[in-house]
Design a protein around this motif. Structure first.
Motif, mmCIF file in Angstrom:
data_model
loop_
_atom_site.group_PDB
_atom_site.id
_atom_site.type_symbol
_atom_site.label_atom_id
_atom_site.label_comp_id
_atom_site.label_asym_id
_atom_site.label_seq_id
_atom_site.Cartn_x
_atom_site.Cartn_y
_atom_site.Cartn_z
ATOM 1 N N ARG A 1 37.242 44.362 58.259
ATOM 2 C CA ARG A 1 38.237 45.262 58.827
ATOM 3 C C ARG A 1 37.707 45.940 60.092
ATOM 4 N N ARG B 1 41.609 36.658 58.872
ATOM 5 C CA ARG B 1 41.709 36.947 57.442
ATOM 6 C C ARG B 1 41.154 35.843 56.555
ATOM 7 N N PHE C 1 44.342 39.400 61.111
ATOM 8 C CA PHE C 1 44.302 40.364 60.018
ATOM 9 C C PHE C 1 45.683 40.982 59.781
#
Lengths: 332, 328
Positions: free
Chosen positions: A57, A168, A249
């Motif tokens: 992240r 991701r 993401f």
């Protein structure tokens, strides 16, 4: 200077430990404290999978901060990074046009756009003498408008899986921990390249010299203009990479990079970089970005509502910079 | 009468101390008239459109005057957009549509503004935090507190208070008079008072000023307080036009970055010590003329932003390109 004349052997192990501790950039200690704080709230974050998720992240901001530091040490700002991230996400969805076969050349085109933006920023600052704050602010407005103009106001389509993989996706199977996020792999490669460029090459030393004293650098035969342009191009390239990670993401979002430029500047400053140039450490700046993301995670775990997280972030940035200013005055 | 030669005119303009940005304003305005005559409806010189053009510049103009003060002192204020939001929300929340509560609300928001300016100034001068980071941090704190307390439009301003945004004195909108008053007062303070001269001195060289006995910290703090107070005035103007305040009115208006751009386009140096509010007024008006021209020509909203960004860079480049000092 008296300290240096004391032979190192005469010092006790404890003294050397203390001196070594003092030489560590304070951001690493802050980062460790934050991670301990996160660990006490939710221990899964400190297990390999949880920690990799935190890194995944944090990857876009860490990558962007690495690029931003190249510009900051030359004495400039790059405010266009966030909007270039957004443009990358929007552009990817339009160029790929829902066909996975388009992904690879689309990524090349996006890097092309990024390099062009960096070149323009650099040329405007170096040859038109426009202060970088204004040059990249103009670029921010222009890129934001260009992204929305390109889509006609509302972004269309979605990002294909092979594009989103970088943000991701997981590398499976992976030894010991089963799977490893691609985003962290990208982060490691970019950080290593940035640290190498910054610490091990002439380029890094010359960028610092330009930020410290442009006139002396010029007299020493450094091409100040060329170096500033390189710094802006490096910053723009990291913005494109950060955009690709963020798009993977979070999906298509015209505001994907909004606010990231200021966070990246804050992260670099938390890592000890001095605005207006001449001082900075690449490792500490990237650690600063991770610390900022760790702080968001911790405040989230503590149950603070999102708005108050902004307030705490503001206080901590001011506090950290005030502390750094106090330390540098005391040592001088 | 050989007086009216080109070089003679040039030197006369130079002696008159009109900032060079007015040449750019003139060029932009004339091109707007020409482009509007060719591609638009040719109405740009009508009284209504010209008046609206200036009214649209008022909000940015007032805060840009304060931003000029801090930038002359070689500082910067990125918290103004959040302070404008805070003012708009707090004013309409405290007034609740009741004319009797106006004085209280106005006093309260000015007190908040003064406090924010004081905090900005203290962090910059006493804690020696880079003003970019200091005011960004204070802005984040304001944003956090505001968003935690309010989510959408709250309260309302009474009809009487809307006079500030919509009222006229004879043919002239009150808002334009407010902008003119703020500009003239600022110009007077900068050129005729001790604080003004000290501000230029501190911006020119902080160390020299300090060694000559100036209390540079006080000058810097006062500049930040002035800037915050103008942000409050802009917030009051914005809320009087919107009738109610929402937490996003300041940031959506991009008042932080646009006020800095207007000041720099107006000829004030980012490094401080050079420039003034008369130039800033022209910088703000350039943005107003461009907006009006784009609207008249029906330019796409997003393309408008692209052109705006390009014009900011070109306007600043037009003076910096010949300077020998290298920018950073």
């Amino acid at each position: 200077m008296a300290q240096i004349s004391t032979p190192a052997q005469e010092r006790s192990l404890w003294d050397r430990f203390i001196i070594g501790l003092r030489n560590i950039a304070p951001i690493y200690i802050v980062l460790i404290l934050l991670l301990i704080g996160i660990g006490t709230q939710n221990p899964t974050f400190l297990e390999p999978a949880g920690f990799l998720n935190l890194l995944r992240r944090a990857a876009p901001l860490m990558v962007l901060t690495a690029g931003q530091l190249f510009v900051i040490v030359t004495g400039g700002f790059d405010l266009s990074g966030g909007s270039l991230m957004s443009l990358t996400v929007i552009g990817a969805s339009l160029l790929i046009n829902n066909d996975p076969a388009n992904t690879w050349w689309a990524i090349l085109v996006l890097f092309g756009i990024g390099i062009l933006v960096g070149l323009l920023n650099g040329v405007i600052v170096s040859y038109l003498n426009v202060p970088s704050l204004i040059a990249t602010l103009g670029m921010l407005l222009a890129l934001r408008g260009a992204g929305l103009y390109w889509t006609g106001g509302a972004p269309r389509g979605y990002l294909t899986d092979n594009f989103r993989m970088f943000g991701r996706g997981w590398l499976e199977p992976f030894p010991v921990i089963e799977r490893f996020p691609y985003a962290v792999l990208v982060l490691i490669v970019v950080s290593a390249a940035a640290i190498y460029l910054f610490n091990q090459t002439n380029l890094g030393r010359q960028l610092l010299a330009v930020g410290d004293n442009p006139r002396a650098s010029r007299l020493a035969g450094i091409s100040v203009e060329k170096l500033r342009i390189i710094a802006f191009v490096l910053s723009a390239i990291t913005a494109v990479i950060a955009g690709i990670l963020q798009g993977g993401f979070g999906g298509v979002n015209p505001d994907a990079g909004e606010g990231y430029e200021l966070q990246a500047i804050s992260a670099a400053v938390l890592g000890g970089a001095v605005l207006l140039g001449g001082r900075g450490s690449m490792g500490a700046a990237i650690a600063g970005a991770l610390a900022l993301e760790a702080l968001f995670t911790l405040l989230n775990l503590l149950g603070l509502p999102k708005p108050l997280r902004d307030a705490v972030q503001g206080l901590i940035i001011i506090g950290a910079v005030a502390y750094a200013a106090y330390r540098s005055r005391r040592t001088r | 009468m050989s007086a009216l030669t080109w070089s003679n005119m040039r030197s006369r303009v130079r002696e008159s101390k009109i900032p060079p940005v007015y040449a750019i304003l003139l060029i932009v305005f004339v091109s707007a008239i020409v482009l509007d005559a060719i591609f638009g409806r040719g109405q740009i010189t009508s009284g209504v459109i010209l008046t609206n053009m200036v009214v649209r510049s008022v909000a940015l103009g007032i805060v840009a005057m304060g931003q000029t003060f801090v930038m002359l002192a070689a500082s910067i204020d990125l918290s103004v957009a959040y302070l404008i939001s805070v003012t708009a929300v707090m004013a309409s929340y405290l007034m609740q549509g009741d004319p009797a509560r106006v004085p209280l609300a106005v006093a309260a928001v000015f007190a908040i503004g003064g406090l924010v300016g004081l905090i900005n100034g203290l962090i910059v001068s006493k804690l020696k935090v880079n003003p970019f980071i200091a005011t960004l941090g204070v802005g984040l704190v304001l944003k956090g507190i505001l968003n935690a307390s309010f989510e959408t439009f709250v309260g309302a301003v009474p009809r009487s208070f809307q006079t500030l945004g919509y009222g006229t004195l004879g043919p002239i909108p009150i808002s334009i008079l407010v902008l003119l008053a703020v500009t003239l007062i600022s110009a007077f303070v900068l050129s005729r008072t001790r604080f003004g001269s000290h501000l230029y001195a501190v911006g020119g060289s902080e160390i020299t000023s300090r060694l000559s006995g100036l209390r540079t910290d006080r000058v810097l703090i006062l500049a930040h307080v002035v800037c915050s107070l103008t942000a409050v005035l802009t917030g009051l103007f914005v809320v009087s036009r919107l009738r109610s305040g929402a937490p996003w009115v300041g940031t959506d208006g991009l008042y932080d970055l646009e006020s800095i751009a207007a000041v720099v386009v107006g000829g004030t140096a980012l490094s401080g010590g050079k420039g003034g509010v008369i130039g800033t007024l022209a910088g703000v008006l350039i943005f107003g003329v461009l907006d009006t021209m784009f609207n008249q020509l029906g330019v796409d909203t997003f393309l408008k932003q692209v052109l705006r960004g390009a014009i900011i860079i070109l306007a600043v480049a037009s003076y910096t390109v010949r300077s020998k000092e290298k920018a950073a």
